[in-house]
Design a protein around this motif. Structure first.
Motif, PDB file in Angstrom:
ATOM      1  N   SER A 106       2.677  17.963  25.422  1.00  0.00           N
ATOM      2  CA  SER A 106       3.064  19.079  24.562  1.00  0.00           C
ATOM      3  C   SER A 106       1.990  20.150  24.543  1.00  0.00           C
ATOM      4  CB  SER A 106       3.345  18.590  23.138  1.00  0.00           C
ATOM      5  OG  SER A 106       2.185  18.030  22.572  1.00  0.00           O
ATOM      6  N   ILE A 107       2.450  21.374  24.329  1.00  0.00           N
ATOM      7  CA  ILE A 107       1.567  22.520  24.233  1.00  0.00           C
ATOM      8  C   ILE A 107       2.086  23.388  23.083  1.00  0.00           C
ATOM      9  CG2 ILE A 107       2.875  23.793  25.979  1.00  0.00           C
ATOM     10  CD1 ILE A 107       0.288  25.176  26.817  1.00  0.00           C
ATOM     11  N   GLU A 108       1.187  23.893  22.283  1.00  0.00           N
ATOM     12  CA  GLU A 108       1.573  24.746  21.168  1.00  0.00           C
ATOM     13  C   GLU A 108       2.175  26.046  21.695  1.00  0.00           C
ATOM     14  OE1 GLU A 108       1.505  23.850  17.903  1.00  0.00           O
ATOM     15  OE2 GLU A 108       0.806  21.892  18.606  1.00  0.00           O
ATOM     16  N   ARG A 109       3.044  26.638  20.918  1.00  0.00           N
ATOM     17  CA  ARG A 109       3.806  27.816  21.316  1.00  0.00           C
ATOM     18  C   ARG A 109       2.917  29.000  21.725  1.00  0.00           C
ATOM     19  NH1 ARG A 109       5.993  32.414  19.149  1.00  0.00           N
ATOM     20  NH2 ARG A 109       8.061  32.925  19.924  1.00  0.00           N
ATOM     21  N   GLN A 110       2.021  29.427  20.866  1.00  0.00           N
ATOM     22  CA  GLN A 110       1.266  30.648  21.143  1.00  0.00           C
ATOM     23  C   GLN A 110       0.337  30.525  22.355  1.00  0.00           C
ATOM     24  OE1 GLN A 110       2.232  33.563  19.570  1.00  0.00           O
ATOM     25  NE2 GLN A 110       1.150  34.303  21.378  1.00  0.00           N
ATOM     26  N   PRO A 111      -0.428  29.440  22.480  1.00  0.00           N
ATOM     27  CA  PRO A 111      -1.245  29.324  23.702  1.00  0.00           C
ATOM     28  C   PRO A 111      -0.408  29.334  24.987  1.00  0.00           C
ATOM     29  CG  PRO A 111      -2.005  27.754  22.063  1.00  0.00           C
ATOM     30  CD  PRO A 111      -0.733  28.360  21.531  1.00  0.00           C
ATOM     31  N   PHE A 112       0.787  28.739  24.935  1.00  0.00           N
ATOM     32  CA  PHE A 112       1.667  28.737  26.096  1.00  0.00           C
ATOM     33  C   PHE A 112       2.118  30.158  26.433  1.00  0.00           C
ATOM     34  CE2 PHE A 112       5.955  28.384  27.971  1.00  0.00           C
ATOM     35  CZ  PHE A 112       5.605  27.753  29.147  1.00  0.00           C
ATOM     36  N   LEU A 113       2.575  30.896  25.416  1.00  0.00           N
ATOM     37  CA  LEU A 113       3.033  32.266  25.649  1.00  0.00           C
ATOM     38  C   LEU A 113       1.887  33.156  26.126  1.00  0.00           C
ATOM     39  CD1 LEU A 113       5.427  32.715  22.588  1.00  0.00           C
ATOM     40  CD2 LEU A 113       6.030  32.174  24.962  1.00  0.00           C
ATOM     41  N   ASP A 114       0.703  32.945  25.567  1.00  0.00           N
ATOM     42  CA  ASP A 114      -0.463  33.722  26.004  1.00  0.00           C
ATOM     43  C   ASP A 114      -0.774  33.469  27.479  1.00  0.00           C
ATOM     44  OD1 ASP A 114      -0.707  34.728  23.428  1.00  0.00           O
ATOM     45  OD2 ASP A 114      -2.370  33.388  22.879  1.00  0.00           O
ATOM     46  N   LEU A 115      -0.682  32.209  27.890  1.00  0.00           N
ATOM     47  CA  LEU A 115      -0.970  31.861  29.284  1.00  0.00           C
ATOM     48  C   LEU A 115       0.066  32.471  30.233  1.00  0.00           C
ATOM     49  CD1 LEU A 115      -2.924  30.068  31.047  1.00  0.00           C
ATOM     50  CD2 LEU A 115      -1.053  28.426  31.047  1.00  0.00           C
ATOM     51  N   LEU A 116       1.347  32.400  29.838  1.00  0.00           N
ATOM     52  CA  LEU A 116       2.389  32.994  30.673  1.00  0.00           C
ATOM     53  C   LEU A 116       2.185  34.502  30.811  1.00  0.00           C
ATOM     54  CD1 LEU A 116       5.652  31.136  29.595  1.00  0.00           C
ATOM     55  CD2 LEU A 116       4.209  30.705  31.581  1.00  0.00           C
ATOM     56  N   GLU A 117       1.769  35.133  29.738  1.00  0.00           N
ATOM     57  CA  GLU A 117       1.498  36.576  29.779  1.00  0.00           C
ATOM     58  C   GLU A 117       0.303  36.870  30.686  1.00  0.00           C
ATOM     59  OE1 GLU A 117       2.692  40.240  29.157  1.00  0.00           O
ATOM     60  OE2 GLU A 117       3.696  38.522  28.256  1.00  0.00           O
ATOM     61  N   LYS A 118      -0.712  36.045  30.564  1.00  0.00           N
ATOM     62  CA  LYS A 118      -1.924  36.228  31.368  1.00  0.00           C
ATOM     63  C   LYS A 118      -1.613  36.187  32.860  1.00  0.00           C
ATOM     64  CE  LYS A 118      -6.434  34.065  32.213  1.00  0.00           C
ATOM     65  NZ  LYS A 118      -7.346  32.996  31.769  1.00  0.00           N
ATOM     66  N   TYR A 119      -0.750  35.268  33.258  1.00  0.00           N
ATOM     67  CA  TYR A 119      -0.407  35.122  34.674  1.00  0.00           C
ATOM     68  C   TYR A 119       0.876  35.860  35.045  1.00  0.00           C
ATOM     69  CZ  TYR A 119      -4.270  31.935  35.032  1.00  0.00           C
ATOM     70  OH  TYR A 119      -5.535  31.408  35.025  1.00  0.00           O
ATOM     71  N   GLN A 120       1.393  36.639  34.115  1.00  0.00           N
ATOM     72  CA  GLN A 120       2.549  37.506  34.318  1.00  0.00           C
ATOM     73  C   GLN A 120       3.767  36.774  34.871  1.00  0.00           C
ATOM     74  OE1 GLN A 120       1.460  41.175  36.171  1.00  0.00           O
ATOM     75  NE2 GLN A 120      -0.053  41.594  34.601  1.00  0.00           N
ATOM     76  N   CYS A 121       3.982  35.576  34.363  1.00  0.00           N
ATOM     77  CA  CYS A 121       5.187  34.861  34.770  1.00  0.00           C
ATOM     78  C   CYS A 121       6.031  34.520  33.550  1.00  0.00           C
ATOM     79  CB  CYS A 121       4.840  33.603  35.558  1.00  0.00           C
ATOM     80  SG  CYS A 121       3.873  32.421  34.609  1.00  0.00           S
ATOM     81  N   GLY A 122       5.622  35.011  32.395  1.00  0.00           N
ATOM     82  CA  GLY A 122       6.309  34.678  31.153  1.00  0.00           C
ATOM     83  C   GLY A 122       7.751  35.110  31.109  1.00  0.00           C
ATOM     84  N   ARG A 123       8.034  36.352  31.496  1.00  0.00           N
ATOM     85  CA  ARG A 123       9.398  36.859  31.422  1.00  0.00           C
ATOM     86  C   ARG A 123      10.321  36.052  32.336  1.00  0.00           C
ATOM     87  NH1 ARG A 123      11.271  38.397  27.615  1.00  0.00           N
ATOM     88  NH2 ARG A 123      13.441  38.661  27.912  1.00  0.00           N
ATOM     89  N   SER A 124       9.854  35.758  33.554  1.00  0.00           N
ATOM     90  CA  SER A 124      10.704  35.003  34.478  1.00  0.00           C
ATOM     91  C   SER A 124      10.933  33.576  33.976  1.00  0.00           C
ATOM     92  CB  SER A 124      10.121  34.992  35.889  1.00  0.00           C
ATOM     93  OG  SER A 124       8.908  34.277  35.928  1.00  0.00           O
ATOM     94  N   PHE A 125       9.906  32.971  33.354  1.00  0.00           N
ATOM     95  CA  PHE A 125      10.062  31.621  32.807  1.00  0.00           C
ATOM     96  C   PHE A 125      11.127  31.611  31.724  1.00  0.00           C
ATOM     97  CE2 PHE A 125       9.135  28.370  29.647  1.00  0.00           C
ATOM     98  CZ  PHE A 125       9.072  27.234  30.424  1.00  0.00           C
ATOM     99  N   VAL A 126      11.023  32.537  30.774  1.00  0.00           N
ATOM    100  CA  VAL A 126      11.962  32.588  29.655  1.00  0.00           C
ATOM    101  C   VAL A 126      13.365  32.922  30.148  1.00  0.00           C
ATOM    102  CG1 VAL A 126      12.534  33.822  27.521  1.00  0.00           C
ATOM    103  CG2 VAL A 126      10.179  33.101  27.952  1.00  0.00           C
ATOM    104  N   ASP A 127      13.493  33.947  30.996  1.00  0.00           N
ATOM    105  CA  ASP A 127      14.812  34.338  31.497  1.00  0.00           C
ATOM    106  C   ASP A 127      15.477  33.211  32.284  1.00  0.00           C
ATOM    107  OD1 ASP A 127      14.506  36.815  30.362  1.00  0.00           O
ATOM    108  OD2 ASP A 127      14.052  37.850  32.243  1.00  0.00           O
ATOM    109  N   SER A 128      14.755  32.607  33.180  1.00  0.00           N
ATOM    110  CA  SER A 128      15.317  31.533  33.997  1.00  0.00           C
ATOM    111  C   SER A 128      15.687  30.321  33.144  1.00  0.00           C
ATOM    112  CB  SER A 128      14.325  31.138  35.083  1.00  0.00           C
ATOM    113  OG  SER A 128      14.850  30.116  35.875  1.00  0.00           O
ATOM    114  N   SER A 129      14.833  29.987  32.179  1.00  0.00           N
ATOM    115  CA  SER A 129      15.112  28.854  31.286  1.00  0.00           C
ATOM    116  C   SER A 129      16.391  29.096  30.501  1.00  0.00           C
ATOM    117  CB  SER A 129      13.944  28.622  30.336  1.00  0.00           C
ATOM    118  OG  SER A 129      12.798  28.249  31.058  1.00  0.00           O
ATOM    119  N   PHE A 130      16.555  30.319  29.988  1.00  0.00           N
ATOM    120  CA  PHE A 130      17.757  30.628  29.220  1.00  0.00           C
ATOM    121  C   PHE A 130      19.005  30.609  30.092  1.00  0.00           C
ATOM    122  CE2 PHE A 130      15.051  32.509  25.833  1.00  0.00           C
ATOM    123  CZ  PHE A 130      15.530  31.706  24.821  1.00  0.00           C
ATOM    124  N   GLN A 131      18.918  31.100  31.301  1.00  0.00           N
ATOM    125  CA  GLN A 131      20.072  31.078  32.189  1.00  0.00           C
ATOM    126  C   GLN A 131      20.525  29.648  32.446  1.00  0.00           C
ATOM    127  OE1 GLN A 131      19.042  33.344  35.668  1.00  0.00           O
ATOM    128  NE2 GLN A 131      18.941  35.268  34.535  1.00  0.00           N
TER     129      GLN A 131
END
Length: 191
Positions: A106-131
């Motif tokens: 498990s990983i806490e929400r905010q550190p995970f979102l911060d990491l995805l933003e840092k590596y600029q893959c956050g939007r694709s992760f969220v969009d693909s997961s929702f699809q």
């Protein structure tokens, strides 16, 4: 086998990060062991963690006025968080219970979102997961409305044989929205 083997496969194929990004991500995950019967998620609480089932079996269900209806089972390494509640930082309507001893990363929400933003893959992760989530929900709703319990059981037999081998039959009956006796008759007809 390394604790992060399965989740590493997932990220390498689904959401590639560079090696440094993966190492940083894995350093943020905590490993938790849970006993059979433990609740991992309760309705009307915030989904604060992204959880990955590394080992074990988890059932997901809704509960209303003391009646529980199973909606999903996880028996293979897989993300098990309520992704909608997680991404929106809102309360979940789901419950999750361990049907066996489990190992959860498990990983806490905010550190995970911060990491995805840092590596600029956050939007694709969220969009693909929702699809993927919406596709699964639509298929489940369609199947439950258009197919009878015999047909639903046959689909489990074909597409989810691990459920039939590892999950107690009364939970399968709840998932199919039939009684245990009806499930027994279905199994005899199909076998």
């Amino acid at each position: 086998m390394s604790t992060f083997t399965e989740i590493s496969k997932f990220f390498r194929t689904e959401y590639p990060l560079n090696q440094h990004g993966l190492e940083e991500l894995f350093s943020l995950f905590k490993v938790g062991k849970h006993k059979k019967g433990s609740l991992l998620l309760q309705a009307n609480t915030k989904e604060k963690q992204l959880r990955f089932l590394n080992k074990g079996i988890v059932r997901e269900y809704y509960s209303n006025e003391g009646k529980e209806v199973n909606i999903n089972f996880y028996v293979k390494p897989h993300f098990i968080s309520d992704l909608l509640a997680f991404s929106q930082n809102s309360n979940t309507k789901r419950n999750q219970e361990c049907l066996s001893s489990t190992e959860i990363l498990s990983i806490e929400r905010q550190p995970f979102l911060d990491l995805l933003e840092k590596y600029q893959c956050g939007r694709s992760f969220v969009d693909s997961s929702f699809q993927k989530l919406l596709k699964q929900k639509e298929m489940l709703e369609y199947n439950r409305i258009t197919k009878n319990p015999d047909e639903l059981y046959k689909e489990l037999f074909i597409y989810r044989p691990e459920w039939l081998q590892s999950i107690p039959q009364y939970h399968i009956a709840s998932y199919l929205n039939v009684t245990a006796e009806t499930l027994s008759r279905i199994r005899k007809r199909i076998s």
